[in-house]
Design a protein around this motif. Structure first.
Motif, PDB file in Angstrom:
ATOM      1  N   MET A   1     -19.164   9.365  -8.751  1.00 19.46           N
ATOM      2  CA  MET A   1     -18.372   9.859  -9.884  1.00 19.46           C
ATOM      3  C   MET A   1     -17.539   8.770 -10.538  1.00 19.46           C
ATOM      4  SD  MET A   1     -15.664  12.115  -7.708  1.00 19.46           S
ATOM      5  CE  MET A   1     -14.512  11.371  -6.538  1.00 19.46           C
ATOM      6  N   GLY A   2     -17.250   9.023 -11.795  1.00 15.28           N
ATOM      7  CA  GLY A   2     -16.362   8.180 -12.579  1.00 15.28           C
ATOM      8  C   GLY A   2     -15.336   9.042 -13.271  1.00 15.28           C
ATOM      9  N   ALA A   3     -14.539   8.404 -14.115  1.00  8.48           N
ATOM     10  CA  ALA A   3     -13.622   9.080 -15.032  1.00  8.48           C
ATOM     11  C   ALA A   3     -13.096   8.004 -15.983  1.00  8.48           C
ATOM     12  CB  ALA A   3     -12.468   9.761 -14.288  1.00  8.48           C
ATOM     13  N   PRO A   4     -13.440   8.078 -17.250  1.00  8.11           N
ATOM     14  CA  PRO A   4     -14.091   9.196 -17.937  1.00  8.11           C
ATOM     15  C   PRO A   4     -15.627   9.140 -17.948  1.00  8.11           C
ATOM     16  CG  PRO A   4     -13.470   7.561 -19.563  1.00  8.11           C
ATOM     17  CD  PRO A   4     -12.991   7.045 -18.216  1.00  8.11           C
ATOM     18  N   MET A   5     -16.256   8.201 -17.275  1.00  9.20           N
ATOM     19  CA  MET A   5     -17.716   8.113 -17.328  1.00  9.20           C
ATOM     20  C   MET A   5     -18.345   9.403 -16.817  1.00  9.20           C
ATOM     21  SD  MET A   5     -18.573   4.204 -16.187  1.00  9.20           S
ATOM     22  CE  MET A   5     -20.009   3.889 -17.198  1.00  9.20           C
TER      23      MET A   5
ATOM     24  N   ARG B   1     -10.724  11.999 -25.875  1.00 11.36           N
ATOM     25  CA  ARG B   1     -10.167  12.736 -24.728  1.00 11.36           C
ATOM     26  C   ARG B   1      -9.526  11.768 -23.737  1.00 11.36           C
ATOM     27  NH1 ARG B   1      -8.650  17.038 -22.684  1.00 11.36           N
ATOM     28  NH2 ARG B   1      -8.546  17.119 -20.432  1.00 11.36           N
ATOM     29  N   PHE B   2     -10.196  10.640 -23.475  1.00  5.13           N
ATOM     30  CA  PHE B   2      -9.690   9.652 -22.535  1.00  5.13           C
ATOM     31  C   PHE B   2      -8.312   9.142 -22.959  1.00  5.13           C
ATOM     32  CE2 PHE B   2      -9.659   4.997 -21.414  1.00  5.13           C
ATOM     33  CZ  PHE B   2      -9.357   5.163 -20.079  1.00  5.13           C
ATOM     34  N   PHE B   3      -8.196   8.735 -24.210  1.00  7.53           N
ATOM     35  CA  PHE B   3      -6.928   8.158 -24.657  1.00  7.53           C
ATOM     36  C   PHE B   3      -5.830   9.212 -24.797  1.00  7.53           C
ATOM     37  CE2 PHE B   3      -9.851   4.814 -26.367  1.00  7.53           C
ATOM     38  CZ  PHE B   3      -9.385   3.790 -25.552  1.00  7.53           C
ATOM     39  N   ALA B   4      -6.180  10.393 -25.271  1.00  8.22           N
ATOM     40  CA  ALA B   4      -5.161  11.406 -25.539  1.00  8.22           C
ATOM     41  C   ALA B   4      -4.740  12.186 -24.304  1.00  8.22           C
ATOM     42  CB  ALA B   4      -5.667  12.375 -26.613  1.00  8.22           C
ATOM     43  N   HIS B   5      -5.661  12.346 -23.331  1.00  8.20           N
ATOM     44  CA  HIS B   5      -5.388  13.304 -22.265  1.00  8.20           C
ATOM     45  C   HIS B   5      -5.684  12.803 -20.850  1.00  8.20           C
ATOM     46  CE1 HIS B   5      -4.601  16.504 -25.119  1.00  8.20           C
ATOM     47  NE2 HIS B   5      -5.719  16.207 -25.750  1.00  8.20           N
ATOM     48  N   GLU B   6      -6.212  11.594 -20.683  1.00  7.69           N
ATOM     49  CA  GLU B   6      -6.617  11.187 -19.333  1.00  7.69           C
ATOM     50  C   GLU B   6      -6.039   9.850 -18.893  1.00  7.69           C
ATOM     51  OE1 GLU B   6     -10.870  10.108 -17.266  1.00  7.69           O
ATOM     52  OE2 GLU B   6     -10.734  12.007 -18.357  1.00  7.69           O
ATOM     53  N   LEU B   7      -5.939   8.887 -19.785  1.00 14.16           N
ATOM     54  CA  LEU B   7      -5.580   7.523 -19.400  1.00 14.16           C
ATOM     55  C   LEU B   7      -4.237   7.453 -18.685  1.00 14.16           C
ATOM     56  CD1 LEU B   7      -5.884   4.466 -19.366  1.00 14.16           C
ATOM     57  CD2 LEU B   7      -5.106   4.420 -21.749  1.00 14.16           C
ATOM     58  N   ARG B   8      -3.224   8.100 -19.241  1.00 19.77           N
ATOM     59  CA  ARG B   8      -1.890   7.965 -18.654  1.00 19.77           C
ATOM     60  C   ARG B   8      -1.843   8.513 -17.225  1.00 19.77           C
ATOM     61  NH1 ARG B   8       1.070   9.548 -22.636  1.00 19.77           N
ATOM     62  NH2 ARG B   8       2.017   7.558 -23.215  1.00 19.77           N
ATOM     63  N   GLY B   9      -2.446   9.653 -16.994  1.00 22.30           N
ATOM     64  CA  GLY B   9      -2.425  10.245 -15.659  1.00 22.30           C
ATOM     65  C   GLY B   9      -3.176   9.425 -14.639  1.00 22.30           C
ATOM     66  N   THR B  10      -4.299   8.829 -15.062  1.00 24.10           N
ATOM     67  CA  THR B  10      -5.094   8.018 -14.134  1.00 24.10           C
ATOM     68  C   THR B  10      -4.396   6.711 -13.819  1.00 24.10           C
ATOM     69  OG1 THR B  10      -7.163   9.007 -14.922  1.00 24.10           O
ATOM     70  CG2 THR B  10      -7.322   6.864 -13.833  1.00 24.10           C
ATOM     71  N   ALA B  11      -3.951   6.002 -14.857  1.00 20.00           N
ATOM     72  CA  ALA B  11      -3.314   4.697 -14.650  1.00 20.00           C
ATOM     73  C   ALA B  11      -1.992   4.825 -13.905  1.00 20.00           C
ATOM     74  CB  ALA B  11      -3.100   4.010 -15.996  1.00 20.00           C
TER      75      ALA B  11
ATOM     76  N   PHE C   1     -18.517   8.147  -3.556  1.00 24.58           N
ATOM     77  CA  PHE C   1     -18.349   6.875  -4.261  1.00 24.58           C
ATOM     78  C   PHE C   1     -17.703   7.171  -5.600  1.00 24.58           C
ATOM     79  CE2 PHE C   1     -19.815   4.019  -7.609  1.00 24.58           C
ATOM     80  CZ  PHE C   1     -19.320   2.811  -7.140  1.00 24.58           C
ATOM     81  N   GLY C   2     -16.560   6.555  -5.834  1.00 26.15           N
ATOM     82  CA  GLY C   2     -15.891   6.691  -7.116  1.00 26.15           C
ATOM     83  C   GLY C   2     -15.627   5.326  -7.698  1.00 26.15           C
ATOM     84  N   SER C   3     -15.905   5.177  -8.994  1.00 25.06           N
ATOM     85  CA  SER C   3     -15.652   3.914  -9.662  1.00 25.06           C
ATOM     86  C   SER C   3     -14.600   4.094 -10.739  1.00 25.06           C
ATOM     87  CB  SER C   3     -16.943   3.361 -10.288  1.00 25.06           C
ATOM     88  OG  SER C   3     -16.718   2.074 -10.832  1.00 25.06           O
ATOM     89  N   SER C   4     -13.711   3.126 -10.858  1.00 21.00           N
ATOM     90  CA  SER C   4     -12.659   3.128 -11.868  1.00 21.00           C
ATOM     91  C   SER C   4     -11.825   4.398 -11.749  1.00 21.00           C
ATOM     92  CB  SER C   4     -13.276   2.968 -13.258  1.00 21.00           C
ATOM     93  OG  SER C   4     -12.289   2.651 -14.207  1.00 21.00           O
ATOM     94  N   GLY C   5     -11.718   5.188 -12.824  1.00 16.92           N
ATOM     95  CA  GLY C   5     -10.963   6.429 -12.732  1.00 16.92           C
ATOM     96  C   GLY C   5     -11.539   7.392 -11.720  1.00 16.92           C
ATOM     97  N   GLY C   6     -12.861   7.301 -11.464  1.00 16.61           N
ATOM     98  CA  GLY C   6     -13.473   8.123 -10.424  1.00 16.61           C
ATOM     99  C   GLY C   6     -13.002   7.737  -9.034  1.00 16.61           C
ATOM    100  N   ALA C   7     -12.652   6.452  -8.849  1.00 15.55           N
ATOM    101  CA  ALA C   7     -12.082   6.029  -7.572  1.00 15.55           C
ATOM    102  C   ALA C   7     -10.694   6.626  -7.390  1.00 15.55           C
ATOM    103  CB  ALA C   7     -12.013   4.502  -7.508  1.00 15.55           C
ATOM    104  N   VAL C   8      -9.938   6.740  -8.484  1.00 14.68           N
ATOM    105  CA  VAL C   8      -8.623   7.379  -8.413  1.00 14.68           C
ATOM    106  C   VAL C   8      -8.792   8.862  -8.073  1.00 14.68           C
ATOM    107  CG1 VAL C   8      -6.491   7.857  -9.651  1.00 14.68           C
ATOM    108  CG2 VAL C   8      -7.702   5.710 -10.056  1.00 14.68           C
ATOM    109  N   THR C   9      -9.785   9.506  -8.688  1.00 15.26           N
ATOM    110  CA  THR C   9     -10.095  10.892  -8.328  1.00 15.26           C
ATOM    111  C   THR C   9     -10.397  10.999  -6.834  1.00 15.26           C
ATOM    112  OG1 THR C   9     -11.064  11.247 -10.524  1.00 15.26           O
ATOM    113  CG2 THR C   9     -11.594  12.861  -8.814  1.00 15.26           C
ATOM    114  N   GLY C  10     -11.184  10.048  -6.313  1.00 17.52           N
ATOM    115  CA  GLY C  10     -11.536  10.061  -4.900  1.00 17.52           C
ATOM    116  C   GLY C  10     -10.332   9.918  -3.994  1.00 17.52           C
ATOM    117  N   LEU C  11      -9.389   9.065  -4.379  1.00 22.21           N
ATOM    118  CA  LEU C  11      -8.167   8.899  -3.582  1.00 22.21           C
ATOM    119  C   LEU C  11      -7.351  10.191  -3.576  1.00 22.21           C
ATOM    120  CD1 LEU C  11      -7.251   5.338  -4.827  1.00 22.21           C
ATOM    121  CD2 LEU C  11      -7.974   5.920  -2.502  1.00 22.21           C
ATOM    122  N   ALA C  12      -7.279  10.859  -4.726  1.00 19.99           N
ATOM    123  CA  ALA C  12      -6.578  12.142  -4.788  1.00 19.99           C
ATOM    124  C   ALA C  12      -7.313  13.196  -3.957  1.00 19.99           C
ATOM    125  CB  ALA C  12      -6.445  12.605  -6.240  1.00 19.99           C
ATOM    126  N   LEU C  13      -8.649  13.131  -3.937  1.00 20.81           N
ATOM    127  CA  LEU C  13      -9.435  14.063  -3.129  1.00 20.81           C
ATOM    128  C   LEU C  13      -9.124  13.888  -1.644  1.00 20.81           C
ATOM    129  CD1 LEU C  13     -11.788  16.156  -2.951  1.00 20.81           C
ATOM    130  CD2 LEU C  13     -13.334  14.182  -2.791  1.00 20.81           C
TER     131      LEU C  13
END
Length: 268
Positions: A28-32, A188-198, A94-106
């Motif tokens: 998984m990724g995010a936002p990929m 969607r990434f810039f308006a609603h996802e980037l800040r929470g992931t970073a 396996f999570g890459s980039s924002g998907g890796a952050v999702t994985g850590l939260a998981l």
């Protein structure tokens, strides 16, 4: 060959794809979206059941409320629901980039559902000594999107991430026109996802307590990237060494077969 499915989760309907046979592996990724990971998933499908998905609000995963922000915690709960729907007690991830952050939260929220998490270059800006500057840069990128649109926002994002040429400028975008879906995903990434992931701050105590094993992945060609620094910082806090993968931040795109072999080794 992938089979496609949908899953209703709180506030959204997820699109996901399943390939292969063998031990369950979520990629998984995010936002990929799932399509970006198709070559890697195909390279792994000989000996794994590989599940990819579109994160909520991206591509085929539709939100009830399009204005809802995407957080690592929300996305992690989606992945946990996906595992439940698959009838799986646990899986490798396996999570890459924002998907890796999702994985850590998981791992933090549903530790028993993860056997091994390979977190490939998570952009954990809060772990850096210049976190205040990085927070301001993220705010500026988001403000640029709202003021000037997707193109200028991507330019600032890529420059801050370290994707610069010999002249110190961000690379010129590819000449092909982005699709309407690409533009929607970027918005969607810039308006609603980037800040929470970073801005996600992992709970190191929980991550090291088990039972999930966490491996930090880093691209052999990522030395100049911001995510190289964040990956090293995470590995240090976990008391481990990062595992090298082919290529840079998107190494799985250009070298899917070689990347798949490195991932198999990391999971072993």
């Amino acid at each position: 060959m992938a089979t496609t499915h949908t899953l209703d989760v709180p506030g959204a309907r997820l699109h996901y794809e399943v390939r292969g046979t063998g031990p369950l592996l979520l990629v998984m990724g995010a936002p990929m979206d799932a399509g970006a990971f198709a070559p890697l998933a195909e390279a792994l499908a000989d000996d794994h059941t590989v599940v990819t998905h579109d994160p909520r609000g991206i591509s085929g995963s539709i939100l009830d409320d399009p204005a809802q922000d995407s957080t690592p915690e929300l996305r992690a709960d989606d992945v946990a629901a996906l595992l439940d729907a698959l009838g799986a007690e646990s899986a490798d991830v396996f999570g890459s980039s924002g998907g890796a952050v999702t994985g850590l939260a998981l791992v933090a929220r549903h530790p028993g559902q993860v056997r091994t998490l390979v977190a490939h270059e998570p952009p954990l800006l809060e772990l850096l000594p210049d976190a205040d500057e990085q927070r301001a840069a993220t705010d500026d990128i988001i403000a640029t999107y709202h003021r000037e649109g997707v193109g200028p926002a991507w330019g600032k994002f890529m420059a801050n991430a370290g994707f610069v040429g010999a002249d110190g400028c961000a690379p010129t975008p590819a000449p092909q026109q982005p699709s309407a879906q690409d533009l929607a995903n970027s918005a969607r990434f810039f308006a609603h996802e980037l800040r929470g992931t970073a801005g996600y701050a992992p709970d190191i105590t929980v991550l090291t307590a088990g039972p999930a094993r966490v491996v930090v992945g880093i691209g052999v060609a990522s030395g100049g990237l911001l995510t190289y620094r964040t990956s090293e910082a995470l590995a240090r806090q976990l008391g481990s060494l990062p595992v090298e993968f082919p290529g840079d931040h998107g190494g799985f795109l250009g070298q899917p077969k070689e990347f798949a072999e490195a991932l198999r080794d990391a999971l072993a």
